[in-house]
Design a protein around this motif. Structure first.
Motif, PDB file in Angstrom:
ATOM      1  N   THR A   1     -63.551 -68.726 -48.607  1.00 61.00           N
ATOM      2  CA  THR A   1     -63.072 -68.530 -49.975  1.00 61.00           C
ATOM      3  C   THR A   1     -63.634 -69.663 -50.824  1.00 61.00           C
ATOM      4  OG1 THR A   1     -61.078 -67.408 -49.217  1.00 61.00           O
ATOM      5  CG2 THR A   1     -61.061 -68.276 -51.464  1.00 61.00           C
TER       6      THR A   1
ATOM      7  N   THR B   1     -63.658 -66.511 -54.701  1.00 64.91           N
ATOM      8  CA  THR B   1     -64.297 -65.342 -54.122  1.00 64.91           C
ATOM      9  C   THR B   1     -64.316 -65.501 -52.606  1.00 64.91           C
ATOM     10  OG1 THR B   1     -65.675 -65.001 -56.082  1.00 64.91           O
ATOM     11  CG2 THR B   1     -66.435 -63.995 -54.028  1.00 64.91           C
TER      12      THR B   1
ATOM     13  N   ASP C   1     -64.208 -60.036 -50.720  1.00 66.51           N
ATOM     14  CA  ASP C   1     -64.924 -59.535 -51.896  1.00 66.51           C
ATOM     15  C   ASP C   1     -66.356 -59.114 -51.582  1.00 66.51           C
ATOM     16  OD1 ASP C   1     -62.857 -60.102 -53.974  1.00 66.51           O
ATOM     17  OD2 ASP C   1     -63.162 -62.161 -53.282  1.00 66.51           O
TER      18      ASP C   1
ATOM     19  N   LEU D   1     -67.804 -52.271 -49.974  1.00 58.98           N
ATOM     20  CA  LEU D   1     -67.934 -53.719 -50.141  1.00 58.98           C
ATOM     21  C   LEU D   1     -69.399 -54.114 -50.329  1.00 58.98           C
ATOM     22  CD1 LEU D   1     -65.459 -55.257 -47.517  1.00 58.98           C
ATOM     23  CD2 LEU D   1     -65.400 -55.587 -50.000  1.00 58.98           C
TER      24      LEU D   1
END
Length: 296
Positions: A50, A54, A98, A122
């Motif tokens: 992360t 994101t 993400d 994705l």
């Protein structure tokens, strides 16, 4: 009374000015402070990073323990892969992701389970057109080649090189084809620590150049020292490479992964922990357990 009011006004004004200055200083410090990066080892080389709000899933291998035969022609090929279970459910692995980065499509970085279980919508970044075409053929709809660099949600992703084996190995055409290419990735965003996911490579000029050029503050190394039968050296990094990286970027946090999960990885986490303690660099080198979250 007038004198008293004047003194009171001066005191109140001083307090207000002091408070405003303190608030401004606090805001300035907040603006210039390095923001937090979170790195979670899932298993093997599978990471959940992360970064700048994101979340990237790196090299997903999501199968249950023992789903695949050992890699033919490698160290301990009689052992089935993965050697250990995931530390969490696949749903938990996927939650909040993400985008996906696939450094290359070897089974221990992009397996059948990942192909079946990951959402097809994705975004996925790959190293080259061949990998992108393969992943598109598996039903994924947003596949991009990271040819050099790309912007994703305000994060700069930069492709780096390496070599997935020794020069000797790459002189043997069938072996060179099997080893193929593998990339590393640099993550950069304002206020966040530059992070280098080195990927499946031996020590190589491309790695040294990336370390020198980008001066990463976080370096993630695949340190399992994976071995082929008939060759003395490895196809990825090992403990000596941790020393090399530490010498080039001594202030960086180094994270060792890609251990204890696939048959051909000859270096264990426990061995690496003992080694970095002996070398006096344990404060700089993290060797996380599966599922462990590191924050920087």
């Amino acid at each position: 009374m007038k004198l008293r009011n004047l003194i009171s006004g001066i005191v109140v004004g001083a307090v207000l000015i002091s408070g405003t200055t303190a608030a401004q200083a606090e805001q300035k410090n907040s603006d210039t402070a390095t923001k937090q990066t979170q790195i979670q080892l899932i298993r093997n080389a599978t990471l959940k990073i992360t970064y700048a709000d994101t979340t990237f899933l790196i090299d997903p291998m999501l199968a249950e323990k023992g789903a695949y035969p050992g890699f033919e022609g490698t160290y301990r090929s009689h052992i089935r892969n993965p050697m250990i279970d995931l530390p969490m459910t696949v749903a938990d692995v996927i939650a909040g992701v993400d985008a996906i980065i696939v450094t290359h499509t070897h089974l221990d970085h992009w397996d059948d389970a990942a192909q079946q279980l990951l959402p097809k919508e994705l975004p996925i970044f790959t190293q080259n057109a061949a990998d992108a075409e393969l992943i598109r053929s598996q039903g994924f709809k947003q596949v991009s080649v990271l040819a050099q660099s790309a912007d994703f949600a305000g994060i700069t992703l930069t492709k780096t090189g390496g070599q997935h084996g020794t020069n000797e190995m790459y002189t043997i055409a069938p072996l060179a084809e099997a080893l193929g290419d593998a990339m590393g990735v640099i993550l950069q965003a304002p206020g966040y620590k530059t992070t280098y996911v080195v990927g499946d490579t031996v020590w190589h000029a491309d790695v040294e150049q990336a370390l020198d050029n980008y001066q990463p503050e976080i370096v993630i190394l695949n340190t399992g020292y994976a071995q082929l039968e008939g060759f003395e050296r490895s196809i990825i990094m090992g403990k000596d490479d941790v020393i090399r990286v530490n010498a080039l970027v001594p202030k960086a946090a180094i994270i060792g992964v890609h251990m204890d999960a696939v048959n051909h990885a000859a270096l264990s986490r426990e061995e690496l922990r003992v080694f970095v303690n002996e070398k006096g660099i344990a404060d700089s080198v993290k060797v996380p357990a599966d599922g462990e979250i590191l924050k920087f």
